[in-house]
Design a protein around this motif. Structure first.
Motif, mmCIF file in Angstrom:
data_model
loop_
_atom_site.group_PDB
_atom_site.id
_atom_site.type_symbol
_atom_site.label_atom_id
_atom_site.label_comp_id
_atom_site.label_asym_id
_atom_site.label_seq_id
_atom_site.Cartn_x
_atom_site.Cartn_y
_atom_site.Cartn_z
ATOM 1 N N ARG A 41 -5.216 -57.007 -46.056
ATOM 2 C CA ARG A 41 -4.965 -56.442 -47.376
ATOM 3 C C ARG A 41 -3.520 -55.995 -47.519
ATOM 4 N N PHE A 42 -3.056 -55.957 -48.747
ATOM 5 C CA PHE A 42 -1.735 -55.435 -49.056
ATOM 6 C C PHE A 42 -1.840 -53.954 -49.369
ATOM 7 N N THR A 43 -0.886 -53.180 -48.880
ATOM 8 C CA THR A 43 -0.811 -51.771 -49.260
ATOM 9 C C THR A 43 -0.125 -51.685 -50.626
ATOM 10 N N VAL A 52 8.259 -58.773 -49.882
ATOM 11 C CA VAL A 52 7.077 -59.050 -49.061
ATOM 12 C C VAL A 52 6.476 -60.387 -49.500
ATOM 13 N N PRO A 53 6.288 -61.328 -48.552
ATOM 14 C CA PRO A 53 5.677 -62.622 -48.913
ATOM 15 C C PRO A 53 4.284 -62.426 -49.497
#
Length: 71
Positions: A41-43, A52-53
């Motif tokens: 997951r992304f923060t 961020v990719p």
């Protein structure tokens, strides 16, 4: 007038947000690959950082695989 789009050529997607243990809890077997991990997951900070990719993780069903990856 534009001809109608063939329904088989239309892309649709259903998005369901789940957590790491979802497939096990629902007793849904994964036929190949792996389930989600907590680090998939992304923060909030990553989502707001353009450097961020945007590579994500997806789990797809058999219908998707047979249509887009027939071999």
């Amino acid at each position: 007038m534009t001809p109608p789009i063939d329904p088989r050529d239309r892309w649709t997607a259903e998005l369901t947000v789940v957590t790491q243990g979802y497939f096990g809890a629902m007793r849904l077997p994964l036929l190949r690959g792996r389930g989600f991990r907590s680090d998939d997951r992304f923060t909030d900070a990553q989502l707001n950082d353009p450097s961020v990719p945007r590579e994500g993780v997806a789990i797809v069903n058999r219908a998707f695989v047979s249509r887009y990856f027939p071999n």
